[in-house]
Design a protein around this motif. Structure first.
Motif, PDB file in Angstrom:
ATOM      1  N   GLY A   1      -5.675  -2.415   6.019  1.00 14.27           N
ATOM      2  CA  GLY A   1      -5.618  -3.753   4.848  1.00 14.27           C
ATOM      3  C   GLY A   1      -7.459  -4.140   5.188  1.00 14.27           C
ATOM      4  O   GLY A   1      -7.614  -5.258   4.481  1.00 14.27           O
TER       5      GLY A   1
ATOM      6  N   ASP B   1      12.472   0.758   1.088  1.00 13.40           N
ATOM      7  CA  ASP B   1      12.221   0.869   2.740  1.00 13.40           C
ATOM      8  C   ASP B   1      12.335   2.144   3.667  1.00 13.40           C
ATOM      9  O   ASP B   1      11.289   2.491   4.397  1.00 13.40           O
TER      10      ASP B   1
ATOM     11  N   LYS C   1       0.814   3.185   0.659  1.00 18.24           N
ATOM     12  CA  LYS C   1       0.129   2.770   1.727  1.00 18.24           C
ATOM     13  C   LYS C   1       1.252   1.848   2.668  1.00 18.24           C
ATOM     14  O   LYS C   1       0.446   1.487   3.917  1.00 18.24           O
ATOM     15  N   ASP C   2       1.631   1.052   2.546  1.00 15.29           N
ATOM     16  CA  ASP C   2       2.677   0.551   3.593  1.00 15.29           C
ATOM     17  C   ASP C   2       4.339   1.447   4.305  1.00 15.29           C
ATOM     18  O   ASP C   2       4.711   0.960   4.707  1.00 15.29           O
ATOM     19  N   PHE C   3       4.068   2.500   3.568  1.00 14.84           N
ATOM     20  CA  PHE C   3       4.742   3.252   4.123  1.00 14.84           C
ATOM     21  C   PHE C   3       3.831   4.186   4.861  1.00 14.84           C
ATOM     22  O   PHE C   3       2.332   4.586   4.964  1.00 14.84           O
ATOM     23  N   GLU C   4       5.032   4.884   6.766  1.00 19.57           N
ATOM     24  CA  GLU C   4       4.229   5.744   7.309  1.00 19.57           C
ATOM     25  C   GLU C   4       5.495   7.049   6.248  1.00 19.57           C
ATOM     26  O   GLU C   4       6.138   7.648   6.427  1.00 19.57           O
TER      27      GLU C   4
ATOM     28  N   GLN D   1       8.342   2.097  -4.663  1.00 20.27           N
ATOM     29  CA  GLN D   1       7.846   1.294  -4.027  1.00 20.27           C
ATOM     30  C   GLN D   1       9.327   0.087  -3.738  1.00 20.27           C
ATOM     31  O   GLN D   1       8.668  -1.035  -2.850  1.00 20.27           O
TER      32      GLN D   1
ATOM     33  N   ASN E   1      -2.658   5.151  -3.111  1.00 21.01           N
ATOM     34  CA  ASN E   1      -2.869   4.233  -2.189  1.00 21.01           C
ATOM     35  C   ASN E   1      -1.163   3.671  -2.416  1.00 21.01           C
ATOM     36  O   ASN E   1      -0.631   2.598  -2.523  1.00 21.01           O
TER      37      ASN E   1
ATOM     38  N   LYS F   1       9.117   0.606   9.908  1.00 25.07           N
ATOM     39  CA  LYS F   1       9.595  -0.276   8.963  1.00 25.07           C
ATOM     40  C   LYS F   1       9.253   0.085   7.218  1.00 25.07           C
ATOM     41  O   LYS F   1      10.740  -0.237   6.859  1.00 25.07           O
ATOM     42  N   ARG F   2       8.704   1.058   7.689  1.00 25.66           N
ATOM     43  CA  ARG F   2       8.204   1.556   5.942  1.00 25.66           C
ATOM     44  C   ARG F   2       8.160   3.432   5.919  1.00 25.66           C
ATOM     45  O   ARG F   2       7.111   3.322   7.017  1.00 25.66           O
TER      46      ARG F   2
ATOM     47  N   ASN G   1       0.033  -8.340  13.054  1.00 27.90           N
ATOM     48  CA  ASN G   1      -0.863  -7.477  12.592  1.00 27.90           C
ATOM     49  C   ASN G   1      -0.974  -5.889  12.970  1.00 27.90           C
ATOM     50  O   ASN G   1      -2.575  -5.856  13.201  1.00 27.90           O
TER      51      ASN G   1
ATOM     52  N   ASN H   1      -5.482   1.587   3.852  1.00 25.00           N
ATOM     53  CA  ASN H   1      -4.325   1.076   3.318  1.00 25.00           C
ATOM     54  C   ASN H   1      -3.425   0.952   4.631  1.00 25.00           C
ATOM     55  O   ASN H   1      -2.723  -0.052   4.792  1.00 25.00           O
TER      56      ASN H   1
END
Length: 933
Positions: free
Chosen positions: A65, A758, A784-787, A755, A781, A808-809, A153, A62
Motif C-alpha cells: 500500500g 472474496d 492487488k487486494d487478493f492473494e 473485484q 493492479n 481474507k481475499r 495493517n 499492491n
C-alpha cells in the motif's frame, strides 16, 4: 518476587518493507518498523517511511500500500541511519525471517557509512515453528490470526513489527510452560538454529532449572522424552434397547436445539435405515445433492444397528475428509443422539510417530536445519498430542529423509524403550474396540482383508463416483530404474569415493576389506543387470499400443501386458537375476553396517553420517526389491498381465538407459468383487451418481448388478435462491477453449470481473494453462487486494487449500483434485469459474489404457457416449458443488467454455445442474458479477 527470563533484556523487533528481495540487484528499504520490548512489555514503537531513490514495483505497491508518490516525499535512508543505529544499540535484534531483514538493514547501514548491527539476532519463524507445531501456516499474518493477535495493517513494517513483538511474547510464554526435560533437550539442540535464536531456549531453560518445577500429572517422562499420558482403553458395556427413532415426532425431539428438521434429509435417513434392516438388500446407490446433509443421514441410519458387535466402515476419498468426518460429523451425531459409540480413523502406520525411531534420531547430528526444527517441534508436540498422528503437525509433505526413521513401520512393538507407549499399538487397540472406522479409498483398496474391520461389517463408500479410479490408482506401482541406478552409484560413493568413505576410514581393517571387495564388483554387476532390463524393455517399443510425446525427448509408451511381456520366461529370468544381485549387495552392506554398530563407543561424526547413509541405502534396496516381487507376481499370472496396463516412461527416447516402467490396474472387477465380499451391507453415496436421474453408468462403473437399488434424495433447500449459473455466449470471444486467444481471455476475465468477490475458485483442466494465466494476473493492479494461488506454482495442493481458506481475499487457480477432491467446507466461496468443460486429457496414460480396453467392445463414438462424456459430467457436477455446501451458502458459477451451447453434447451438462443456466455476453456477465456476492 521470583525473577523471570529476559527481565533485563531489551528486544528490538524489526520489520522492513523493501522494493524487492535482492540486495545485489540494488533493492532498497521503503519502510522501517520497530517495536521495543523491555521487561517483557512493549514499551515503544518506531516507524519511518523511506525514499528508496528508485521506482517501487507495482507488485510491492499492491502488497504494502506504499505508493511511489508517497515514498518520493519521504527522507532517504541516510537521514534515518544514525537514529536507527541508536534504536538498535544494546538490544537483541528480532525479525520474522532474520536472514532477510538483518542483512538488508546492515547493507543500508554500511552504505550510510555506519557500522552494521553485530549483537544477538533471533528468528521468530523458527521459534513459532517449534513453539506452535500444529499451526497450519507460519506466514506472519496467519500466525497472528491463529494466536488472536490483532493485525491492523499487514505488510506495513510498523504493524508487522508490533504484531511480531506480541507474538514473541506469546512464544516465550509457551516455551516457559514446557517441562524441564523437554526444555533441556531443546536447548542442547538449539545451537543449530539461525544466528542466536538458541538464546531464547537457553535462558528459559536456565530459569526453569532454578525453579525445579515438578512434572504435570498429565505428562510422563521416558528417558529424556516427555509425552502426554495416554488414556487407558476400557471395554464398554453394551447398551440394550437402543431403538431407531422411526417417527417424525421422535426425530424432531432429537434434532431440537441442534439441527433443523428437513424433510429431504429425514427421507434420506429413513431410506438408508430401511436398507440397513432389510435382509433382501445388499447394495444401495444413493445420490444426495450438496447441502442435503448426506453424511449425518447415513451415520444416523446405521448408528442404531452398531450394538451387535458389527462395525460400520466408512471410506472417503481423502485423509482430510477422514479427519473432518471424525472431528465434526460423527461428533455431531453422538451429541444429537446421545449414543455411546466410539469412532477411529484407519490409515497407514506411516502417519504415526515411531517413538523409538524418533528417540534415536535426536542423538544423530544433522546439518539440515529443517530436520532440526522438525525434531524440536515434535518434542514440543509430544507434550500435548494424544494420538502421535503426524497429520496433526499439518506438514505438506513427508519427503525429508528423517521420515524414513521416525514414521512407524507398522510392526507391533514389544520390549523396546517406548513399546508401552507406542502410538501404533495404541491406535490399533482403539480401532479394535471402535464401532465406527473411518478410512480412505486407497487404504481400503489395499487392506480390505484386514482383521481390524471385524466380522460382517457394514460399508459406506462416500464420494463413490471416485472409488474405482482411486482403487485403481492405489494399486498402481512403478520401477524407476534411473533412480535405482542412482541409488547404486550413491552407495558406491559412500563406500569408495567420498572424502570420508568407508574404504578410506577402514582400509587397514581386514574385517571390512572382504565385504568392500565383494561390493566393489557386486554393485557394478547390479547396475549392469538394471541396464540390461532397461535395454530389453526399450526394445519392445515397436509392439506398443500407443505413445505420448511429453516434450524434451520424454515419451510415455503404452502397452498391454501380454504385448510387453510376450516372452514371459525371459523377463522372469532377468528379474529373478536382478533380485539375486540386489540381495548380494544388500547382504554385504548390512555386514559393514554391523561392524560400524560394533564400534559404537569409538564412533565419530563421520561414521555416524555413514551409518545413516547406509541404513537409507538398504531401505531403498528393500523398496526396489519389493517392487520387483510385485512385478514378478504379475508375470507369474496370465490374468494379472491382462488386468494391468504398462507404461514405459522414457526420459530420453534416444537412450535406452533412461527407461522406467509403471503399471496401472485397468480391469479391477475381480479385485473389487473380492473386496465387496468382505462386507455385508454396502452403501454407495455421492452428490454425483446419476446422469439426468439415470444410474446405469455408475452401476457399471462400480461393477454392481443392474438390479441394484438406487435412491435419488431430494434437495433440502431451494437452489434457485442460492445458486446462479451463467454461461458465456459471446461471438467476440474465442470459441476454441484450447487456443492461446482463449487463455488470454481467461486472464482478462479474472482481472476485470472478480473485484466484488472474496474467494474465487478458477477451475482448469491442465497445469500449463494455469501457468500462463497466473503469469498474466499475478501483478495485476486490479487484483492487488487478493492473494493469488496457483496449483503447481505456489505450493502443494494442501498448502494452497489452507492459504485459500485462511486469506481474507484469495483467488485459486486449480485443476484435477480442486474440482472435487479438496473440501473448502469452512471457506465461503463466492464465485467458481469453469474455464473449460472437464473432459479428461487423452494424453494421460491411465486414460489411454482405459480407452484401449474399451475399444475391444465399443466404437470410438460409443466410448465417448458411455465413458468419456459421463465422466466429464460427473466432474462438472462436482465443480458446481464447490459453491453450495450447506443451506446458508450462496454463490455464482460461471462457465466460460462456449461448447456448452455450441456442441450437441453441451445440453447433457446443462441437464445435470440444479438450476437453469443463463447465457450472457462478456460485458453483461461483468455487470452481473459486480452486483453479486
Amino acid at each position: 518476587m521470583v525473577s523471570r527470563a529476559f527481565e533485563h533484556d531489551v528486544f528490538a523487533v524489526v520489520d522492513l518493507e523493501t522494493t524487492g528481495t535482492q540486495i545485489k540487484q540494488h533493492d532498497r528499504i521503503i519502510q522501517f518498523g520497530c517495536a521495543i520490548i523491555k521487561d517483557r512489555k512493549i514499551t515503544k514503537t518506531y516507524s519511518f517511511l523511506i525514499n528508496p531513490e528508485k521506482t517501487i514495483p507495482r507488485a510491492v505497491e499492491n502488497l504494502t500500500g506504499i505508493s511511489n508518490q508517497e515514498a518520493a516525499k519521504a527522507q532517504t535512508f541516510s537521514f534515518y541511519a544514525k537514529k536507527i543505529q541508536e534504536i538498535l544499540e544494546n538490544t537483541i535484534f528480532v525479525a520474522h525471517n532474520i536472514n532477510f531483514d538483518l542483512p538488508f538493514l546492515n547493507y543500508e547501514l554500511i552504505n550510510a557509512g555506519l557500522s552494521p548491527f553485530a549483537g544477538k539476532a533471533i528468528d521468530t519463524v523458527e521459534l513459532a515453528q517449534i513453539a506452535f507445531p500444529t499451526i497450519p501456516s507460519y506466514k506472519l499474518q496467519d500466525i497472528t490470526s491463529t494466536l488472536h493477535i490483532k493485525h491492523a495493517n499487514p505488510h506495513r513494517a510498523d504493524s508487522d513489527a508490533l504484531v511480531t513483538a506480541k507474538m514473541l511474547l506469546k512464544i516465550i510464554d509457551k516455551i516457559e510452560m514446557l517441562p524441564t526435560a523437554t526444555l533441556n533437550s531443546l536447548t542442547s539442540m538449539s545451537r543449530g538454529l539461525l544466528r542466536n535464536t538458541y538464546y531464547i531456549f537457553s535462558q528459559v531453560s536456565t530459569y526453569a532449572r532454578q525453579e525445579k518445577r515438578p512434572l504435570n500429572n498429565d505428562l510422563i517422562q521416558i528417558k529424556n522424552i516427555v509425552i502426554k499420558k495416554q488414556d487407558k482403553i476400557l471395554g464398554k458395556e453394551k447398551v440394550k434397547n437402543i431403538a431407531f427413532p422411526k417417527s417424525d415426532l421422535e426425530k424432531r425431539k432429537l434434532f431440537k436445539h441442534f439441527i433443523k428438521f428437513r424433510r429431504g434429509q429425514v427421507s434420506l435417513i429413513n431410506r438408508i435405515h430401511e436398507f440397513v434392516i432389510n435382509d433382501s438388500e445388499n447394495n444401495l446407490i444413493v445420490e444426495a445433492p450438496s447441502g442435503s446433509g448426506k453424511t449425518f443421514a447415513y451415520l444416523m441410519a446405521f448408528a442404531y444397528n452398531l450394538y451387535s458387535s458389527r462395525k460400520l466402515v466408512i471410506a472417503v476419498p481423502t485423509k482430510i475428509l477422514q479427519r473432518q468426518l471424525i472431528s465434526q460429523e460423527i461428533k455431531q451425531l453422538l451429541k444429537i443422539t446421545n449414543l455411546d459409540l466410539k469412532a477411529e480413523e484407519v490409515k497407514s502406520s506411516r502417519h504415526y510417530l515411531d517413538l523409538d525411531g524418533f528417540f534415536n534420531s535426536i542423538y544423530q547430528t544433522s546439518s539440515d536445519r529443517q530436520t532440526l526444527i522438525l525434531q524440536m517441534s515434535i518434542l514440543v508436540w509430544l507434550t500435548s498430542t494424544e494420538t502421535g498422528d503426524l497429520d496433526e503437525l499439518q506438514l505438506t509433505n513427508y519427503d525429508a529423509q528423517i521420515f524414513n526413521q521416525i514414521t512407524h513401520p507398522g510392526d507391533a512393538r514389544v520390549g523396546t524403550t517406548f513399546s508401552n507407549y507406542d502410538f501404533w499399538n495404541l491406535v490399533r487397540s482403539k480401532q479394535e474396540q471402535a464401532d465406527i472406522l473411518v478410512t480412505n479409498h486407497a487404504y481400503l483398496a489395499n487392506n480390505y482383508s484386514d482383521s481390524i474391520w471385524g466380522q460382517n461389517p457394514f460399508l459406506v463408500i462416500d464420494e463413490a463416483h471416485r472409488f474405482i479410479d482411486n482403487f485403481n490408482n492405489s494399486r498402481s506401482n512403478s520401477l524407476q530404474f534411473e533412480a535405482f541406478w542412482g541409488a547404486c552409484t550413491h552407495l558406491q560413493n559412500i563406500l569408495f569415493y567420498d572424502k570420508n568413505c568407508i574404504d578410506n576410514r577402514f582400509s587397514n581393517d581386514s574385517r571390512y576389506n572382504i565385504y568392500l571387495e565383494n561390493l566393489k564388483y557386486a554393485i557394478i554387476d547390479l547396475i549392469h543387470q538394471i541396464n540390461q532390463i532397461q535395454t530389453e524393455l526399450f526394445a519392445r517399443i515397436a509392439y506398443s499400443q500407443s505413445r505420448v510425446d511429453k516434450g524434451n525427448n520424454r515419451v510415455d509408451v503404452i502397452f498391454n501386458g501380454s504385448k510387453l511381456f510376450s516372452d514371459v520366461s525371459t523377463f522372469k529370468q532377468l528379474f529373478n537375476l536382478l533380485q539375486n544381485k540386489i540381495e548380494v549387495v544388500r547382504k554385504n552392506t548390512n555386514e559393514i553396517l554391523f561392524l560400524l554398530y560394533e564400534q559404537e563407543n569409538n564412533i565419530v561424526n563421520t561414521d555416524e553420517a555413514n551409518i545413516l547413509e547406509l541404513q537409507e541405502s538398504i531401505d531403498r534396496f528393500d523398496y526396489y526389491s519389493e517392487q520387483i516381487y510385485i512385478l514378478l507376481d504379475q508375470l507369474n499370472t496370465k490374468m494379472s498381465l491382462e488386468e494391468e496396463g504398462y507404461v514405459l516412461q522414457i526420459s530420453n527416447i534416444n537412450d535406452p538407459l533412461t527407461t522406467n516402467i509403471n503399471w496401472l490396474m485397468v480391469n479391477s472387477v475381480s479385485e473389487i468383487s473380492l473386496l465387496y465380499s468382505y462386507f455385508t451391507k454396502k452403501l454407495f453415496i455421492s452428490a454425483t451418481m446419476s446422469q439426468n436421474n439415470n444410474f446405469d453408468y455408475i452401476k457399471k462403473e462400480l461393477f454392481l448388478a443392474n438390479d441394484t437399488n438406487s435412491y435419488l434424495a431430494k434437495n433440502t433447500f431451494d437452489f434457485s435462491k442460492r445458486l446462479n449459473i451463467i454461461g458465456l455466449k459471446d461471438s467476440q470471444v474465442a470459441s476454441d477453449p484450447n487456443s492461446a486467444e482463449f487463455t488470454d481471455f481467461i486472464a482478462k476475465f479474472i482481472m476485470h470481473s472478480v473485484q466484488n468477490m472474496d474467494h474465487v475458485l478458477v477451475l482448469f483442466t491442465n497445469l500449463d494453462t494455469i501457468k500462463e494465466v497466473f503469469l498474466q494476473i499475478q501483478t495485476a493492479n486490479e487484483l492487488k487486494d487478493f492473494e493469488i494461488l496457483a496449483q503447481g506454482l505456489t505450493g502443494s495442493n494442501e498448502r494452497l487449500a489452507k492459504r485459500f481458506s485462511i486469506a481474507k481475499r484469495s483467488i485459486l487457480l486449480g485443476a484435477n483434485s480442486f474440482w472435487e477432491g479438496i473440501d473448502f467446507k469452512n471457506c465461503n466461496i463466492n464465485l467458481v469459474i469453469v474455464t473449460k468443460l472437464p473432459f479428461e486429457s487423452p494424453d494421460q496414460a491411465d486414460i489411454k489404457l482405459r480407452e484401449q480396453k474399451l475399444r475391444n467392445i465399443m466404437t470410438p463414438s460409443q466410448i465417448f457416449e458411455n465413458s468419456t462424456l459421463p465422466r466429464a459430467i460427473i466432474r462438472f457436477k462436482q465443480g458446481c458443488g464447490r459453491l453450495i455446501r450447506n443451506e446458508y451458502d450462496k454463490g455464482t458459477l460461471v462457465i466460460l467454455d462456449q461448447r456448452l451451447w455450441l456442441k450437441n453434447y453441451g445440453i447433457k451438462f446443462v441437464e445435470n445442474v440444479p438450476v437453469t443456466v443463463e447465457y450472457k455476453t462478456f460485458k453483461d456477465l461483468q455487470k452481473a458479477l459486480s452486483k453479486d456476492k
